[in-house]
Design an enzyme around this catalytic site. Structure first.
Site, PDB file in Angstrom:
ATOM      1  N   GLU A   9      70.076  41.757-110.408  1.00 29.74           N
ATOM      2  CA  GLU A   9      68.732  42.063-110.898  1.00 29.74           C
ATOM      3  C   GLU A   9      68.888  42.684-112.285  1.00 29.74           C
ATOM      4  O   GLU A   9      69.509  43.737-112.423  1.00 29.74           O
ATOM      5  CB  GLU A   9      68.020  43.076-109.994  1.00 29.74           C
ATOM      6  CG  GLU A   9      67.775  42.633-108.570  1.00 29.74           C
ATOM      7  CD  GLU A   9      67.072  43.728-107.777  1.00 29.74           C
ATOM      8  OE1 GLU A   9      66.582  44.707-108.382  1.00 29.74           O
ATOM      9  OE2 GLU A   9      67.020  43.618-106.545  1.00 29.74           O
ATOM     10  N   ASP A  36      60.081  53.278-110.584  1.00 32.31           N
ATOM     11  CA  ASP A  36      61.436  53.730-110.896  1.00 32.31           C
ATOM     12  C   ASP A  36      61.591  55.230-110.711  1.00 32.31           C
ATOM     13  O   ASP A  36      60.750  56.009-111.154  1.00 32.31           O
ATOM     14  CB  ASP A  36      61.807  53.368-112.334  1.00 32.31           C
ATOM     15  CG  ASP A  36      61.842  51.872-112.566  1.00 32.31           C
ATOM     16  OD1 ASP A  36      61.929  51.132-111.568  1.00 32.31           O
ATOM     17  OD2 ASP A  36      61.776  51.445-113.729  1.00 32.31           O
TER      18      ASP A  36
END
Length: 265
Positions: free
Chosen positions: A48, A59
């Site tokens: 990824e 995040d």
């Protein structure tokens, strides 16, 4: 290379696939390329590549620090596509993980065309829900790209079935509620979530992310999931390193440990 090839290879070896995340542009564009190649050379099956974004709602603090540094260094989407192109031939399918605004600003069909031209396998879109994904479904079909959507422990059975039906490549099962980050133990909710996805759609692999940071945890998750996703622990290797070369060496060592973990019997 498509994601399904990597899952088929892992399945033939009687193990789960190892999926590693690193952001493009950190510590530099060339530095990220070196680190991604080190992951692949040391057993990561699927990569990824994260596109740094100014408002990363999913995040955690580790990935935020890295992506903020990349943005401060002048990162642009073109650098992300250049990163994909540089690592696409290294032996693992390359997915881009990106917030949807970046794709919309680039142009959905143009982004899909550019990603396919760079050798990318598809997209993971953490903030795009399948209900609102019609332009991306059309573009990914037109350019032969995989598409990965997310489910969580709070997802209803109906939503899991709908999401899995729209995925191509794998379903991303977020094993804990909240943002990304390595944890001292993996989630007890993860096995149940994987089973719910398999019951809804047994045709698509299920990969578990959020929390895995070492080979022991990779072995634990790999015992019930088709794929084990590792992000923050790999990013921390680069953040904590004294030099870029030390960071790449740390990424290589952790990748090897994780790869041993998913191969453990």
């Amino acid at each position: 290379m498509s994601v399904s090839v990597a899952f088929e290879k892992a399945r033939a070896e009687g193990r789960s696939a190892l999926i590693g995340y690193l952001p493009a542009g950190f510590p530099t564009v060339p530095g990220a390329i070196d680190a991604i190649k080190a992951m692949i050379d040391n057993g990561v099956d699927i990569v990824e590549v994260g596109l740094p974004y100014s408002d990363p709602v999913m995040d955690g603090p580790v990935i935020q620090r890295a992506t903020e540094a990349a943005l401060a260094g002048g990162f642009r989407v073109a650098d992300g596509l250049r990163t994909v192109e540089a690592v696409a031939a290294a032996g693992a399918p390359i997915l881009v993980m990106t917030y949807w605004n970046l794709v919309e600003r680039h142009g959905v069909d143009r982004f899909a065309a550019d990603l396919a031209a760079a050798g990318g396998a598809g997209l993971i879109t953490p903030d795009l829900i399948p209900d609102e994904s019609a332009p991306w479904l059309a573009a990914s079909d037109a350019h032969g790209l995989d598409r990965v959507f997310l489910v969580s422990p709070s997802s209803t059975d109906a939503r899991i079935a709908m999401t899995a039906g729209k995925c191509r490549g794998f379903v991303y099962a977020t094993s804990v509620m909240g943002v990304t980050g390595a944890r001292s133990s993996t989630s007890s909710a993860a096995p149940a979530l994987v089973e719910r996805v398999r019951k809804a759609d047994p045709s698509v692999p299920v990969a578990v992310g959020l929390g895995v940071s070492n080979g022991d945890q990779a072995a634990e998750v790999g015992a019930f999931a088709d794929g084990v996703i590792v992000g923050s622990a790999l990013v921390r290797c680069l953040l904590d390193a004294a030099t870029p070369a030390d960071g790449v060496a740390a990424v290589a060592a952790l990748s090897a440990d994780l790869a041993e973990g998913v191969r453990r019997r």
